[in-house]
Design a protein around this motif. Structure first.
Motif, mmCIF file in Angstrom:
data_model
loop_
_atom_site.group_PDB
_atom_site.id
_atom_site.type_symbol
_atom_site.label_atom_id
_atom_site.label_comp_id
_atom_site.label_asym_id
_atom_site.label_seq_id
_atom_site.Cartn_x
_atom_site.Cartn_y
_atom_site.Cartn_z
ATOM 1 N N ASN A 192 22.603 54.796 6.700
ATOM 2 C CA ASN A 192 22.295 53.922 7.934
ATOM 3 C C ASN A 192 23.574 54.601 8.909
ATOM 4 O OD1 ASN A 192 20.490 51.845 7.110
ATOM 5 N ND2 ASN A 192 22.253 51.100 5.795
ATOM 6 N N ILE A 193 23.784 55.576 9.134
ATOM 7 C CA ILE A 193 24.469 56.424 10.053
ATOM 8 C C ILE A 193 23.610 57.545 10.707
ATOM 9 C CG2 ILE A 193 26.408 58.189 10.365
ATOM 10 C CD1 ILE A 193 27.537 57.157 8.188
ATOM 11 N N HIS A 249 26.168 53.428 -0.485
ATOM 12 C CA HIS A 249 26.007 54.448 0.580
ATOM 13 C C HIS A 249 26.578 53.878 1.865
ATOM 14 C CE1 HIS A 249 23.502 57.060 -2.100
ATOM 15 N NE2 HIS A 249 22.609 55.994 -1.927
ATOM 16 N N ASP A 250 27.568 53.094 1.849
ATOM 17 C CA ASP A 250 28.553 52.757 2.736
ATOM 18 C C ASP A 250 29.766 53.137 2.210
ATOM 19 O OD1 ASP A 250 30.634 50.875 3.835
ATOM 20 O OD2 ASP A 250 29.048 50.648 5.373
ATOM 21 N N ALA A 251 30.642 53.934 3.010
ATOM 22 C CA ALA A 251 31.811 54.631 2.345
ATOM 23 C C ALA A 251 32.631 53.330 1.997
ATOM 24 C CB ALA A 251 32.483 55.287 3.488
ATOM 25 N N LEU A 252 33.043 52.441 2.759
ATOM 26 C CA LEU A 252 33.926 51.301 2.263
ATOM 27 C C LEU A 252 33.244 50.535 1.196
ATOM 28 C CD1 LEU A 252 36.459 49.739 2.587
ATOM 29 C CD2 LEU A 252 35.356 48.348 4.462
ATOM 30 N N PHE A 253 32.067 50.178 1.236
ATOM 31 C CA PHE A 253 31.480 49.395 0.150
ATOM 32 C C PHE A 253 31.714 50.204 -1.065
ATOM 33 C CE2 PHE A 253 28.636 46.653 2.933
ATOM 34 C CZ PHE A 253 29.919 46.111 3.350
ATOM 35 N N ASP A 254 31.294 51.534 -1.219
ATOM 36 C CA ASP A 254 31.131 52.313 -2.211
ATOM 37 C C ASP A 254 32.706 52.412 -2.671
ATOM 38 O OD1 ASP A 254 28.656 52.744 -2.113
ATOM 39 O OD2 ASP A 254 28.766 54.798 -1.481
ATOM 40 N N ALA A 255 33.821 52.505 -1.880
ATOM 41 C CA ALA A 255 35.269 52.625 -2.220
ATOM 42 C C ALA A 255 35.616 51.267 -2.881
ATOM 43 C CB ALA A 255 36.082 52.801 -1.138
ATOM 44 N N VAL A 256 35.236 50.212 -2.584
ATOM 45 C CA VAL A 256 35.530 48.933 -3.224
ATOM 46 C C VAL A 256 34.635 48.865 -4.560
ATOM 47 C CG1 VAL A 256 35.102 46.514 -3.221
ATOM 48 C CG2 VAL A 256 35.903 47.672 -1.156
ATOM 49 N N SER A 268 31.672 59.640 7.454
ATOM 50 C CA SER A 268 32.485 58.271 7.384
ATOM 51 C C SER A 268 33.414 58.272 6.203
ATOM 52 C CB SER A 268 31.396 57.116 7.573
ATOM 53 O OG SER A 268 31.006 57.011 6.443
ATOM 54 N N VAL A 269 34.288 57.544 6.557
ATOM 55 C CA VAL A 269 35.588 57.493 5.525
ATOM 56 C C VAL A 269 35.814 55.887 5.086
ATOM 57 C CG1 VAL A 269 37.932 58.027 4.961
ATOM 58 C CG2 VAL A 269 36.462 59.576 5.990
ATOM 59 N N GLY A 270 35.798 55.607 3.833
ATOM 60 C CA GLY A 270 36.258 54.280 3.581
ATOM 61 C C GLY A 270 37.197 54.329 2.439
ATOM 62 N N GLU A 311 31.219 59.446 3.300
ATOM 63 C CA GLU A 311 29.658 60.014 3.493
ATOM 64 C C GLU A 311 29.563 61.013 3.995
ATOM 65 O OE1 GLU A 311 26.848 58.001 2.346
ATOM 66 O OE2 GLU A 311 28.432 57.029 1.203
ATOM 67 N N THR A 312 28.763 61.986 3.929
ATOM 68 C CA THR A 312 28.845 63.502 4.472
ATOM 69 C C THR A 312 27.304 63.862 4.510
ATOM 70 O OG1 THR A 312 28.812 64.408 2.068
ATOM 71 C CG2 THR A 312 30.806 64.029 2.802
#
Length: 252
Positions: free
Chosen positions: A121-122, A215-222, A85-87, A72-73
Motif C-alpha cells: 500500500n505504498i 506488509h506494513d512496517a509498524l504492524f510487522d514490527a509489532v 518505510s520503517v516501523g 518495507e523495501t
C-alpha cells in the motif's frame, strides 16, 4: 563405544554453546571498539550507538530493552534496493510499549511496481511526502541505542542498516546484536514446515497468534515482537532465559 553418560554429554554441549554465544558477544564488543577507533569523527548518534554496552551471555533477556524493527523495501538487495518505510516499537520480552511505536515513510523517487503497491500500500506519490532517509535512519538508530534489535529474518534489517552506514559514513562493519524470531521459530517447527511456512504471518498462525495487516512496517514490527514473546514462552516455559540460551536458538 556408545556414550553411556548422556547427562554428562548434554552438560558439555550446553557449556560449549554458552562459550560460543559468549564469544559472539565479545566479538561484537571488540568490533565496536575497532570501529570507533577507526572512525573517531562519527556524529554523536552513531558514536553513541556503538558505544552503548551489550548484554552479557548470563544477562536475563527480561533485564534488557529490545526494539522490534521492520522495513518495507523495493527488494531484498540492500546494495541496490531502497527503503520505503520503517516501523519500530520498544519492548521487553513480556510486553510491548505501543506508546513508543514509530512509522515513517522515506522520501524517495523510487519507481514502485504496481504489484508491490498492492502488497504494501505504498505508491510513489506517498513517498514524495515522506521524510529524508538520513532523518529516518538517525531516529531509528537513536531508538536502537542500548537495545537489542528484534526482527523476523534480521538479515534484511541488518543488511539495509549496514548498507546505509557504509554509504553515509563509510563504515565497513555494523556490529549490532539481534534476536531473530525466524531461527527461534525454526528451532521448534523445522521438521513440519517449508520455507514458505516460515514467513511471519505463517509463523504467527502456527503458534496461535491472530492474523494482522501484513506488509506494513509498524504492524510487522509489532507482530514480530508478539511472536518473540510467544516463542520464548513455548521454548522456555515459565523460566526466563539468559542471552546465552536464546542466542543459541536465534543465531543469524
Amino acid at each position: 563405544m556408545a556414550n553411556k553418560n548422556p547427562t554428562f554429554s548434554n552438560f558439555h554441549w550446553r557449556r560449549w554453546w554458552q562459550c560460543v554465544c559468549k564469544r559472539h558477544l565479545c566479538d561484537l564488543q571488540e568490533r565496536r571498539i575497532i570501529l570507533l577507533e577507526q572512525h573517531p569523527d562519527l556524529p554523536p548518534p552513531i558514536k553513541a550507538l556503538f558505544s552503548a554496552p551489550l548484554p552479557q551471555s548470563s544477562t536475563l533477556i527480561s533485564q534488557w530493552p529490545l526494539l522490534a524493527i521492520d522495513f518495507e523495501t523495493t527488494g531484498f538487495d540492500a546494495q541496490q534496493d531502497q527503503i520505503l518505510s520503517v516501523g519500530y516499537v520498544a519492548m521487553v520480552v513480556n510486553a510491548i510499549d505501543i506508546s513508543t511505536s514509530v512509522s515513517e515513510l522515506v522520501n524517495s523517487d523510487a519507481m514502485i511496481k504496481p504489484e508491490s503497491a498492492v502488497i504494501n500500500n505504498i505508491d510513489s506519490a506517498m513517498l514524495l511526502q515522506g521524510q529524508a532517509l538520513e532523518d529516518v535512519m538517525t531516529r531509528l538508530l537513536v531508538a536502537l541505542t542500548g537495545k537489542v534489535g528484534v526482527a523476523h529474518g534480521c538479515f534484511m534489517e541488518q543488511g539495509f542498516i549496514s548498507a546505509y552506514l557504509q554509504y553515509k559514513y563509510q563504515l565497513t562493519d555494523c556490529p549490532l546484536l539481534w534476536l531473530d524470531t525466524l531461527p527461534l521459530y525454526q528451532s521448534l517447527y523445522t521438521r513440519q514446515m517449508s520455507h514458505y511456512d516460515a514467513r511471519l504471518g505463517s509463523a504467527r498462525k502456527n503458534v496461535g497468534l491472530p492474523e494482522y495487516q501484513a506488509h506494513d512496517a509498524l504492524f510487522d514490527a509489532v507482530a514480530c515482537g508478539e511472536l518473540l514473546m510467544v516463542l520464548v514462552h513455548k521454548i522456555y516455559g515459565n523460566k526466563t532465559p539468559d542471552f546465552g540460551h536464546v542466542l543459541k536458538c536465534a543465531r543469524y
